[in-house]
Design a protein around this motif. Structure first.
Motif, PDB file in Angstrom:
ATOM      1  N   ILE A   7      -3.316   7.531  15.240  1.00  0.00           N
ATOM      2  CA  ILE A   7      -4.224   6.973  14.029  1.00  0.00           C
ATOM      3  C   ILE A   7      -3.012   7.617  12.580  1.00  0.00           C
ATOM      4  O   ILE A   7      -2.750   8.391  13.169  1.00  0.00           O
ATOM      5  CB  ILE A   7      -5.507   7.171  13.658  1.00  0.00           C
ATOM      6  N   GLY A   8      -3.241   6.962  12.117  1.00  0.00           N
ATOM      7  CA  GLY A   8      -2.710   7.534  10.250  1.00  0.00           C
ATOM      8  C   GLY A   8      -2.275   6.587   9.685  1.00  0.00           C
ATOM      9  O   GLY A   8      -2.753   5.323   9.440  1.00  0.00           O
ATOM     10  N   PHE A   9      -1.392   6.874   8.323  1.00  0.00           N
ATOM     11  CA  PHE A   9      -1.573   5.741   7.409  1.00  0.00           C
ATOM     12  C   PHE A   9      -0.108   4.434   7.635  1.00  0.00           C
ATOM     13  O   PHE A   9       0.883   5.555   8.783  1.00  0.00           O
ATOM     14  CB  PHE A   9      -1.304   7.006   5.621  1.00  0.00           C
ATOM     15  N   MET A  10      -0.251   4.729   6.795  1.00  0.00           N
ATOM     16  CA  MET A  10       1.208   3.020   6.917  1.00  0.00           C
ATOM     17  C   MET A  10       2.316   4.005   6.590  1.00  0.00           C
ATOM     18  O   MET A  10       2.495   4.550   5.598  1.00  0.00           O
ATOM     19  CB  MET A  10       0.880   2.221   5.963  1.00  0.00           C
ATOM     20  N   LEU A 120      -1.506  -4.222   1.216  1.00  0.00           N
ATOM     21  CA  LEU A 120      -2.661  -3.163   0.610  1.00  0.00           C
ATOM     22  C   LEU A 120      -1.535  -2.442  -0.713  1.00  0.00           C
ATOM     23  O   LEU A 120      -2.053  -1.578  -1.574  1.00  0.00           O
ATOM     24  CB  LEU A 120      -2.458  -2.606   1.339  1.00  0.00           C
ATOM     25  N   LEU A 121      -0.263  -2.432  -0.250  1.00  0.00           N
ATOM     26  CA  LEU A 121       0.920  -1.611  -0.725  1.00  0.00           C
ATOM     27  C   LEU A 121       1.466  -2.679  -1.518  1.00  0.00           C
ATOM     28  O   LEU A 121       2.484  -2.212  -2.184  1.00  0.00           O
ATOM     29  CB  LEU A 121       2.087  -0.689  -0.622  1.00  0.00           C
ATOM     30  N   ALA A 122       1.200  -4.114  -1.552  1.00  0.00           N
ATOM     31  CA  ALA A 122       2.531  -5.869  -2.971  1.00  0.00           C
ATOM     32  C   ALA A 122       1.613  -4.837  -3.809  1.00  0.00           C
ATOM     33  O   ALA A 122       0.924  -4.490  -4.187  1.00  0.00           O
ATOM     34  CB  ALA A 122       1.818  -6.441  -1.837  1.00  0.00           C
ATOM     35  N   GLY A 123       2.861  -5.400  -5.029  1.00  0.00           N
ATOM     36  CA  GLY A 123       3.188  -4.969  -5.954  1.00  0.00           C
ATOM     37  C   GLY A 123       3.366  -3.958  -6.973  1.00  0.00           C
ATOM     38  O   GLY A 123       4.182  -3.188  -5.897  1.00  0.00           O
ATOM     39  N   SER A 124       3.529  -3.356  -7.686  1.00  0.00           N
ATOM     40  CA  SER A 124       4.158  -2.415  -8.598  1.00  0.00           C
ATOM     41  C   SER A 124       3.565  -0.882  -8.437  1.00  0.00           C
ATOM     42  O   SER A 124       2.285  -1.409  -7.581  1.00  0.00           O
ATOM     43  CB  SER A 124       4.230  -2.882 -10.250  1.00  0.00           C
ATOM     44  N   ASN A 125       3.832  -0.083  -7.880  1.00  0.00           N
ATOM     45  CA  ASN A 125       3.155   1.053  -8.516  1.00  0.00           C
ATOM     46  C   ASN A 125       2.916   1.948  -6.998  1.00  0.00           C
ATOM     47  O   ASN A 125       1.843   2.267  -6.644  1.00  0.00           O
ATOM     48  CB  ASN A 125       2.253   1.866  -9.594  1.00  0.00           C
ATOM     49  N   MET A 126       3.966   1.712  -6.115  1.00  0.00           N
ATOM     50  CA  MET A 126       2.940   1.711  -4.737  1.00  0.00           C
ATOM     51  C   MET A 126       2.852   3.155  -4.061  1.00  0.00           C
ATOM     52  O   MET A 126       2.272   3.400  -3.425  1.00  0.00           O
ATOM     53  CB  MET A 126       4.243   1.196  -3.578  1.00  0.00           C
ATOM     54  N   GLU A 127       4.328   3.936  -5.188  1.00  0.00           N
ATOM     55  CA  GLU A 127       3.311   5.478  -5.022  1.00  0.00           C
ATOM     56  C   GLU A 127       2.458   5.351  -5.517  1.00  0.00           C
ATOM     57  O   GLU A 127       1.553   6.600  -4.494  1.00  0.00           O
ATOM     58  CB  GLU A 127       4.451   6.006  -5.769  1.00  0.00           C
ATOM     59  N   GLU A 128       2.062   5.794  -6.155  1.00  0.00           N
ATOM     60  CA  GLU A 128       0.150   5.782  -7.162  1.00  0.00           C
ATOM     61  C   GLU A 128      -0.903   5.231  -6.370  1.00  0.00           C
ATOM     62  O   GLU A 128      -1.373   6.327  -5.637  1.00  0.00           O
ATOM     63  CB  GLU A 128       0.727   5.182  -7.921  1.00  0.00           C
ATOM     64  N   LYS A 129      -0.449   4.053  -5.183  1.00  0.00           N
ATOM     65  CA  LYS A 129      -1.238   3.725  -4.490  1.00  0.00           C
ATOM     66  C   LYS A 129      -1.152   4.483  -3.146  1.00  0.00           C
ATOM     67  O   LYS A 129      -2.249   4.294  -2.921  1.00  0.00           O
ATOM     68  CB  LYS A 129      -0.594   2.013  -3.929  1.00  0.00           C
ATOM     69  N   ILE A 130      -0.363   4.364  -2.804  1.00  0.00           N
ATOM     70  CA  ILE A 130      -0.020   5.673  -1.276  1.00  0.00           C
ATOM     71  C   ILE A 130      -0.907   7.045  -2.092  1.00  0.00           C
ATOM     72  O   ILE A 130      -1.806   7.262  -0.503  1.00  0.00           O
ATOM     73  CB  ILE A 130       1.231   5.612  -0.668  1.00  0.00           C
ATOM     74  N   ARG A 131      -0.351   7.317  -3.194  1.00  0.00           N
ATOM     75  CA  ARG A 131      -1.352   8.780  -3.632  1.00  0.00           C
ATOM     76  C   ARG A 131      -2.917   8.969  -3.219  1.00  0.00           C
ATOM     77  O   ARG A 131      -3.392   9.311  -2.729  1.00  0.00           O
ATOM     78  CB  ARG A 131      -0.952   9.279  -4.231  1.00  0.00           C
ATOM     79  N   LYS A 132      -3.381   7.355  -3.940  1.00  0.00           N
ATOM     80  CA  LYS A 132      -4.747   7.107  -4.200  1.00  0.00           C
ATOM     81  C   LYS A 132      -5.317   6.805  -2.638  1.00  0.00           C
ATOM     82  O   LYS A 132      -6.339   7.867  -2.089  1.00  0.00           O
ATOM     83  CB  LYS A 132      -5.351   6.266  -4.546  1.00  0.00           C
ATOM     84  N   MET A 133      -4.598   6.077  -2.248  1.00  0.00           N
ATOM     85  CA  MET A 133      -5.729   5.531  -0.980  1.00  0.00           C
ATOM     86  C   MET A 133      -5.430   7.219   0.456  1.00  0.00           C
ATOM     87  O   MET A 133      -6.139   7.117   1.061  1.00  0.00           O
ATOM     88  CB  MET A 133      -4.748   4.032  -0.160  1.00  0.00           C
ATOM     89  N   LEU A 134      -4.412   7.471   0.681  1.00  0.00           N
ATOM     90  CA  LEU A 134      -4.540   8.797   1.064  1.00  0.00           C
ATOM     91  C   LEU A 134      -5.249   9.733   0.927  1.00  0.00           C
ATOM     92  O   LEU A 134      -6.105  11.157   1.294  1.00  0.00           O
ATOM     93  CB  LEU A 134      -2.383   9.392   1.067  1.00  0.00           C
ATOM     94  N   GLN A 135      -5.510   9.838  -0.295  1.00  0.00           N
ATOM     95  CA  GLN A 135      -6.680  10.904  -1.222  1.00  0.00           C
ATOM     96  C   GLN A 135      -7.919  11.216  -0.161  1.00  0.00           C
ATOM     97  O   GLN A 135      -8.576  11.001   0.291  1.00  0.00           O
ATOM     98  CB  GLN A 135      -7.055  10.888  -1.691  1.00  0.00           C
ATOM     99  N   THR A 136      -7.901   9.020  -0.165  1.00  0.00           N
ATOM    100  CA  THR A 136      -9.473   8.717   0.683  1.00  0.00           C
ATOM    101  C   THR A 136      -9.588   8.723   1.901  1.00  0.00           C
ATOM    102  O   THR A 136     -10.411   9.159   2.957  1.00  0.00           O
ATOM    103  CB  THR A 136      -9.612   7.556   0.031  1.00  0.00           C
ATOM    104  N   ARG A 137      -7.818   8.239   2.555  1.00  0.00           N
ATOM    105  CA  ARG A 137      -8.586   8.116   3.649  1.00  0.00           C
ATOM    106  C   ARG A 137      -7.992   9.939   4.412  1.00  0.00           C
ATOM    107  O   ARG A 137      -8.450  10.013   5.773  1.00  0.00           O
ATOM    108  CB  ARG A 137      -7.257   7.134   3.794  1.00  0.00           C
ATOM    109  N   GLU A 138      -7.270  10.294   4.088  1.00  0.00           N
ATOM    110  CA  GLU A 138      -6.719  11.817   4.893  1.00  0.00           C
ATOM    111  C   GLU A 138      -8.194  12.623   5.507  1.00  0.00           C
ATOM    112  O   GLU A 138      -8.359  12.733   6.848  1.00  0.00           O
ATOM    113  CB  GLU A 138      -6.132  12.366   4.425  1.00  0.00           C
TER     114      GLU A 138
END
Ligand code: S3P
Length: 182
Positions: A7-10, A120-138
Protein backbone atom coordinates in the motif's frame (compact mmCIF):
# COMPACT_ATOMS: atom_id res chain seq x y z
CA UNK A 1 -2.62 -18.31 1.48
CA UNK A 2 -0.76 -15.34 2.94
CA UNK A 3 0.43 -12.83 0.35
CA UNK A 4 2.40 -9.59 0.54
CA UNK A 5 0.20 -6.53 0.01
CA UNK A 6 1.79 -3.21 -0.96
CA UNK A 7 0.00 0.00 0.00
CA UNK A 8 1.09 3.62 -0.34
CA UNK A 9 0.44 6.94 -2.03
CA UNK A 10 0.50 7.34 -5.81
CA UNK A 11 4.12 7.49 -6.95
CA UNK A 12 5.48 5.57 -3.97
CA UNK A 13 6.78 2.86 -6.31
CA UNK A 14 4.32 0.06 -5.47
CA UNK A 15 4.31 -1.40 -8.98
CA UNK A 16 8.05 -1.21 -9.60
CA UNK A 17 8.97 -2.48 -6.13
CA UNK A 18 6.22 -5.10 -6.20
CA UNK A 19 7.45 -6.54 -9.51
CA UNK A 20 11.03 -6.83 -8.24
CA UNK A 21 9.94 -8.27 -4.92
CA UNK A 22 7.79 -10.90 -6.63
CA UNK A 23 10.52 -11.77 -9.14
CA UNK A 24 13.11 -12.35 -6.43
CA UNK A 25 10.80 -14.36 -4.19
CA UNK A 26 9.34 -16.38 -7.07
CA UNK A 27 5.82 -15.13 -6.31
CA UNK A 28 3.21 -13.95 -8.79
CA UNK A 29 2.73 -10.19 -9.12
CA UNK A 30 -0.72 -8.67 -9.20
CA UNK A 31 -1.50 -5.01 -9.66
CA UNK A 32 -5.11 -4.31 -8.71
CA UNK A 33 -5.37 -1.25 -11.02
CA UNK A 34 -4.00 -3.31 -13.91
CA UNK A 35 -6.48 -6.10 -13.22
CA UNK A 36 -9.36 -3.61 -13.24
CA UNK A 37 -8.24 -1.82 -16.41
CA UNK A 38 -7.68 -5.05 -18.32
CA UNK A 39 -11.05 -6.45 -17.26
CA UNK A 40 -12.82 -3.19 -18.13
CA UNK A 41 -10.65 -2.65 -21.24
CA UNK A 42 -10.43 1.01 -20.20
CA UNK A 43 -7.88 3.23 -18.49
CA UNK A 44 -8.43 4.39 -14.88
CA UNK A 45 -9.08 7.93 -16.18
CA UNK A 46 -11.72 6.66 -18.62
CA UNK A 47 -13.43 4.63 -15.86
CA UNK A 48 -13.50 7.74 -13.63
CA UNK A 49 -14.81 9.95 -16.44
CA UNK A 50 -17.41 7.56 -17.74
CA UNK A 51 -18.67 5.84 -14.57
CA UNK A 52 -17.36 7.99 -11.72
CA UNK A 53 -15.03 7.40 -8.78
CA UNK A 54 -17.63 5.53 -6.70
CA UNK A 55 -17.89 2.90 -9.41
CA UNK A 56 -14.10 2.56 -9.58
CA UNK A 57 -13.96 2.14 -5.79
CA UNK A 58 -16.54 -0.63 -6.01
CA UNK A 59 -14.39 -2.39 -8.61
CA UNK A 60 -11.40 -2.14 -6.27
CA UNK A 61 -13.34 -3.77 -3.44
CA UNK A 62 -14.67 -6.50 -5.72
CA UNK A 63 -11.14 -7.23 -6.96
CA UNK A 64 -9.50 -7.60 -3.55
CA UNK A 65 -12.40 -9.73 -2.33
CA UNK A 66 -11.86 -12.07 -5.27
CA UNK A 67 -8.10 -12.18 -4.78
CA UNK A 68 -8.63 -13.88 -1.41
CA UNK A 69 -9.39 -17.09 -3.35
CA UNK A 70 -6.03 -17.06 -5.13
CA UNK A 71 -3.87 -20.07 -4.36
CA UNK A 72 -0.49 -19.01 -5.71
CA UNK A 73 1.49 -16.84 -3.36
CA UNK A 74 1.70 -13.28 -4.67
CA UNK A 75 2.82 -9.74 -4.15
CA UNK A 76 -0.30 -7.61 -4.57
CA UNK A 77 -0.06 -3.89 -5.25
CA UNK A 78 -3.19 -1.82 -4.57
CA UNK A 79 -4.05 1.73 -5.70
CA UNK A 80 -3.34 4.59 -3.31
CA UNK A 81 -7.03 5.23 -2.59
CA UNK A 82 -8.06 1.65 -1.86
CA UNK A 83 -7.07 1.67 1.84
CA UNK A 84 -9.16 4.83 2.31
CA UNK A 85 -12.32 2.73 2.17
CA UNK A 86 -12.73 1.29 5.61
CA UNK A 87 -14.63 -1.74 4.35
CA UNK A 88 -11.46 -2.81 2.48
CA UNK A 89 -9.32 -3.10 5.62
CA UNK A 90 -10.75 -6.47 6.55
CA UNK A 91 -10.06 -7.87 3.06
CA UNK A 92 -6.53 -6.44 2.94
CA UNK A 93 -5.75 -8.03 6.31
CA UNK A 94 -7.13 -11.35 5.10
CA UNK A 95 -4.86 -11.19 2.05
CA UNK A 96 -1.64 -11.20 4.10
CA UNK A 97 1.14 -8.98 5.38
CA UNK A 98 0.54 -5.32 4.59
CA UNK A 99 3.62 -3.31 3.63
CA UNK A 100 3.43 0.49 3.53
CA UNK A 101 5.82 2.09 1.03
CA UNK A 102 6.24 5.46 2.60
CA UNK A 103 7.47 8.38 0.51
CA UNK A 104 7.97 12.00 1.52
CA UNK A 105 5.79 14.67 -0.13
CA UNK A 106 8.91 15.90 -2.02
CA UNK A 107 9.73 12.45 -3.39
CA UNK A 108 6.15 11.81 -4.45
CA UNK A 109 5.85 15.22 -6.09
CA UNK A 110 9.03 14.66 -8.06
CA UNK A 111 7.90 11.24 -9.24
CA UNK A 112 4.40 12.39 -10.18
CA UNK A 113 5.45 15.54 -12.04
CA UNK A 114 4.15 15.44 -15.61
CA UNK A 115 2.00 12.38 -14.92
CA UNK A 116 -1.41 12.42 -16.59
CA UNK A 117 -2.62 8.96 -15.71
CA UNK A 118 -4.03 9.77 -12.26
CA UNK A 119 -7.45 11.47 -12.44
CA UNK A 120 -7.29 12.69 -8.82
CA UNK A 121 -4.17 14.73 -9.60
CA UNK A 122 -5.38 16.14 -12.91
CA UNK A 123 -5.55 19.90 -13.46
CA UNK A 124 -3.62 22.61 -11.72
CA UNK A 125 -1.74 22.72 -8.43
CA UNK A 126 -0.64 19.11 -8.19
CA UNK A 127 1.73 19.93 -5.34
CA UNK A 128 -1.06 21.23 -3.14
CA UNK A 129 -3.28 18.26 -3.99
CA UNK A 130 -0.55 15.79 -3.05
CA UNK A 131 0.19 17.59 0.21
CA UNK A 132 -3.48 17.67 1.26
CA UNK A 133 -4.24 14.09 0.26
CA UNK A 134 -1.10 12.84 1.98
CA UNK A 135 -2.21 14.52 5.20
CA UNK A 136 -5.44 12.53 5.33
CA UNK A 137 -4.06 9.33 3.88
CA UNK A 138 -0.79 8.88 5.75
CA UNK A 139 -2.39 8.13 9.17
CA UNK A 140 -4.62 5.51 7.54
CA UNK A 141 -1.69 3.82 5.76
CA UNK A 142 0.32 3.84 8.98
CA UNK A 143 -2.47 2.36 11.05
CA UNK A 144 -3.14 -0.38 8.55
CA UNK A 145 0.46 -1.39 7.88
CA UNK A 146 2.11 -4.43 9.45
CA UNK A 147 5.45 -3.27 8.07
CA UNK A 148 6.63 0.18 6.94
CA UNK A 149 9.58 0.96 4.67
CA UNK A 150 10.72 4.32 3.37
CA UNK A 151 11.18 4.58 -0.40
CA UNK A 152 13.77 6.61 -2.29
CA UNK A 153 16.28 6.50 0.56
CA UNK A 154 18.22 3.50 -0.65
CA UNK A 155 18.86 1.47 -3.81
CA UNK A 156 16.08 -0.89 -4.90
CA UNK A 157 18.11 -3.97 -3.96
CA UNK A 158 18.43 -2.81 -0.36
CA UNK A 159 14.77 -1.82 -0.19
CA UNK A 160 13.70 -5.29 -1.37
CA UNK A 161 15.94 -6.89 1.24
CA UNK A 162 14.48 -4.69 3.96
CA UNK A 163 10.95 -5.63 2.93
CA UNK A 164 11.85 -9.35 2.95
CA UNK A 165 13.42 -9.22 6.39
CA UNK A 166 10.62 -7.15 7.93
CA UNK A 167 7.92 -9.37 6.38
CA UNK A 168 9.62 -12.52 7.64
CA UNK A 169 9.82 -11.08 11.14
CA UNK A 170 6.18 -10.05 11.05
CA UNK A 171 5.08 -13.42 9.65
CA UNK A 172 6.89 -15.40 12.33
CA UNK A 173 5.31 -13.29 15.08
CA UNK A 174 1.95 -13.67 13.37
CA UNK A 175 2.33 -17.46 13.22
CA UNK A 176 3.40 -17.64 16.86
CA UNK A 177 0.34 -15.63 17.88
CA UNK A 178 -2.05 -17.71 15.80
CA UNK A 179 -0.54 -20.99 17.12
CA UNK A 180 -0.89 -19.82 20.70
CA UNK A 181 -4.67 -19.62 20.16
CA UNK A 182 -4.92 -23.30 19.12
C1 S3P B 1 -5.61 6.42 -6.88
C2 S3P B 1 -4.42 5.81 -7.14
C3 S3P B 1 -4.12 5.16 -8.43
C4 S3P B 1 -5.42 4.68 -9.08
C5 S3P B 1 -6.41 5.81 -9.18
C6 S3P B 1 -6.76 6.40 -7.81
C7 S3P B 1 -5.78 7.10 -5.57
O1 S3P B 1 -3.25 4.06 -8.23
O2 S3P B 1 -5.98 3.61 -8.36
O3 S3P B 1 -5.86 6.79 -10.01
O4 S3P B 1 -6.92 7.41 -5.17
O5 S3P B 1 -4.75 7.31 -4.89
P1 S3P B 1 -1.66 4.21 -7.88
O6 S3P B 1 -1.57 4.43 -6.40
O7 S3P B 1 -1.09 2.91 -8.28
O8 S3P B 1 -1.15 5.35 -8.66
Amino acid sequence: MRHIVLIGFMGSGKTKTGKRLAEEAGYAFIDVDKKITSEMKMSVTDIFNRFGEVFFRALETKTIKELRQMEKRAVISVGGGLPMQEQNHKYLKELGTIVYLKGSAETLQKRLEGDHSRPLLAGSNMEEKIRKMLQTREPVYEKLADVTVVTAQQPMKKLIREIHIKCEMFESQYLMKSNSHI
